[in-house]
Scaffold this active site. Structure first.
Site, PDB file in Angstrom:
ATOM      1  N   LYS A 145       0.669  -1.246  -0.016  1.00  0.00           N
ATOM      2  CA  LYS A 145      -0.028   0.033   0.120  1.00  0.00           C
ATOM      3  C   LYS A 145       0.974   1.381   0.045  1.00  0.00           C
ATOM      4  O   LYS A 145       0.427   2.225  -0.618  1.00  0.00           O
ATOM      5  CB  LYS A 145      -0.844   0.175   1.267  1.00  0.00           C
ATOM      6  N   ARG A 173      -8.710   0.998   9.837  1.00  0.00           N
ATOM      7  CA  ARG A 173      -8.339  -0.050  10.073  1.00  0.00           C
ATOM      8  C   ARG A 173      -9.234  -1.048  11.192  1.00  0.00           C
ATOM      9  O   ARG A 173      -8.917  -2.148  11.406  1.00  0.00           O
ATOM     10  CB  ARG A 173      -6.868  -0.293  10.776  1.00  0.00           C
ATOM     11  N   ARG A 181      11.935  -6.813   5.028  1.00  0.00           N
ATOM     12  CA  ARG A 181      11.738  -5.491   4.742  1.00  0.00           C
ATOM     13  C   ARG A 181      12.987  -4.596   5.482  1.00  0.00           C
ATOM     14  O   ARG A 181      13.231  -5.054   6.553  1.00  0.00           O
ATOM     15  CB  ARG A 181      10.495  -4.836   4.862  1.00  0.00           C
ATOM     16  N   ARG A 193      12.395  -2.463  11.038  1.00  0.00           N
ATOM     17  CA  ARG A 193      11.210  -1.867  11.984  1.00  0.00           C
ATOM     18  C   ARG A 193      11.244  -2.981  12.849  1.00  0.00           C
ATOM     19  O   ARG A 193      11.101  -4.295  12.618  1.00  0.00           O
ATOM     20  CB  ARG A 193      10.247  -1.756  11.154  1.00  0.00           C
ATOM     21  N   ARG A 211       0.615  -9.210  13.722  1.00  0.00           N
ATOM     22  CA  ARG A 211       0.131  -7.832  12.600  1.00  0.00           C
ATOM     23  C   ARG A 211      -1.076  -8.593  11.948  1.00  0.00           C
ATOM     24  O   ARG A 211      -2.049  -7.963  11.515  1.00  0.00           O
ATOM     25  CB  ARG A 211       1.179  -7.050  12.131  1.00  0.00           C
TER      26      ARG A 211
HETATM   27  P1  AMP Z   1       1.741   0.612   9.130  1.00  0.00           P
HETATM   28  O1  AMP Z   1       3.074   1.222   8.929  1.00  0.00           O
HETATM   29  O2  AMP Z   1       0.500   1.104   8.465  1.00  0.00           O
HETATM   30  O3  AMP Z   1       1.747  -1.171   9.030  1.00  0.00           O
HETATM   31  O4  AMP Z   1       1.492   0.756  10.899  1.00  0.00           O
HETATM   32  C1  AMP Z   1       2.337   0.595  11.745  1.00  0.00           C
HETATM   33  C2  AMP Z   1       1.812   0.419  13.095  1.00  0.00           C
HETATM   34  O5  AMP Z   1       1.108   1.473  13.398  1.00  0.00           O
HETATM   35  C3  AMP Z   1       0.688  -0.594  13.129  1.00  0.00           C
HETATM   36  O6  AMP Z   1       1.108  -1.865  13.473  1.00  0.00           O
HETATM   37  C4  AMP Z   1      -0.572   0.097  14.399  1.00  0.00           C
HETATM   38  O7  AMP Z   1       0.343  -0.026  15.756  1.00  0.00           O
HETATM   39  C5  AMP Z   1      -0.219   1.576  13.988  1.00  0.00           C
HETATM   40  N1  AMP Z   1      -1.172   2.094  13.207  1.00  0.00           N
HETATM   41  C6  AMP Z   1      -0.990   2.652  11.966  1.00  0.00           C
HETATM   42  N2  AMP Z   1      -2.408   3.124  11.523  1.00  0.00           N
HETATM   43  C7  AMP Z   1      -3.240   2.414  12.349  1.00  0.00           C
HETATM   44  C8  AMP Z   1      -4.566   2.574  12.593  1.00  0.00           C
HETATM   45  N3  AMP Z   1      -5.237   3.136  11.423  1.00  0.00           N
HETATM   46  N4  AMP Z   1      -5.267   2.374  13.655  1.00  0.00           N
HETATM   47  C9  AMP Z   1      -4.489   1.828  14.709  1.00  0.00           C
HETATM   48  N5  AMP Z   1      -3.140   1.753  14.672  1.00  0.00           N
HETATM   49  C10 AMP Z   1      -2.559   2.150  13.607  1.00  0.00           C
END
Ligand code: AMP
Length: 214
Positions: A13, A88, A127, A160, A171
């Site tokens: 994404k 989400r 990654r 990360r 996740r």
């Molecule tokens: P991502 O980079 O989108 O995978 O986000 C990394 C982490 O940020 C996720 O595993 C969540 O802990 C937090 N996070 C990102 N977006 C959201 C969201 N919309 N709602 C809740 N937690 C989020």
């Protein structure tokens, strides 16, 4: 264009949103990137979010909704936006509907990235990310020109915390439980388009453009 990119972590994404946002001249609104920036800067938001993020859990809805409300109120979001990693959960989708309703606008498309679990685990655990400009690489399928150095800005790449295998599995479980129910909602609204998220980045990009314009 007001778009949502929906799909599991590692589906591509971010990569695709960055490129399409540049072409459409709209902001890419990536909650994960915004949170990581807050963590790096040690802000109150970052301090609150870090523990959830490190263990692969979602940050509480009210925190995220406040963040998005502020971001969508910025002048550049008037032109449109690509939401990447939000909503989400069902409550987040409800809040988004209210926010957009208040602004008198609605979503044009929700693009769902379809990728197998095995491929997601491979992508996420391999990654490597740039903590400065958020570019991402993969140890085998998209390595940087110089080992562990960001091609774009020269910073040292990192894995990360949440891309370690145990956290990745968590996740994916969180995605299946809390985020995948959104597919049904957007399907019923008639805005959902599915794109195969495996294959060449350029092919997927073309498919997304067709999905968005079709
Ligand atoms: P991502 O980079 O989108 O995978 O986000 C990394 C982490 O940020 C996720 O595993 C969540 O802990 C937090 N996070 C990102 N977006 C959201 C969201 N919309 N709602 C809740 N937690 C989020």
């Amino acid at each position: 264009m007001r778009l949502v990119f929906l799909g599991p972590p590692g589906a591509g994404k971010g990569t695709q949103a960055r490129e399409l946002a540049r072409e459409l001249n709209v902001p890419q609104v990536a909650t994960g990137d915004m949170l990581r920036e807050a963590v790096a800067n040690g802000t109150p938001l970052g301090r609150e979010a870090k523990a959830y993020m490190d263990r692969g859990a979602l940050v509480p809805d009210d925190v995220i909704v406040r963040l998005i409300a502020e971001r969508l109120a910025q002048p550049d979001a008037k032109r449109g936006f690509i939401l990447d990693g939000f909503p989400r959960t069902i409550p987040q989708a409800d809040a988004l509907e209210r926010l957009l309703g208040d602004l008198g606008v609605s979503l044009d498309r929700v693009v769902y990235f379809d990728v197998s679990d095995a491929e997601l685990v491979r992508r996420l655990t391999g990654r490597r990310s740039c903590p400065k400009c958020q570019s991402t690489f993969h140890v085998t399928s998209n390595p940087p020109k110089h080992e562990n150095v960001c091609d774009r800005c020269g910073s040292t790449l990192v894995q990360r915390e949440d891309d370690r295998e145990a956290t990745v599995r968590k996740r994916l479980q969180v995605y299946a439980e809390q985020t995948s129910p959104l597919l049904d909602r957007y399907k019923k609204r008639g805005v959902l388009r599915t794109v195969a998220g495996e294959g060449k980045i350029e092919t997927i990009h073309g498919d997304i453009k067709k999905a968005v314009n079709g």
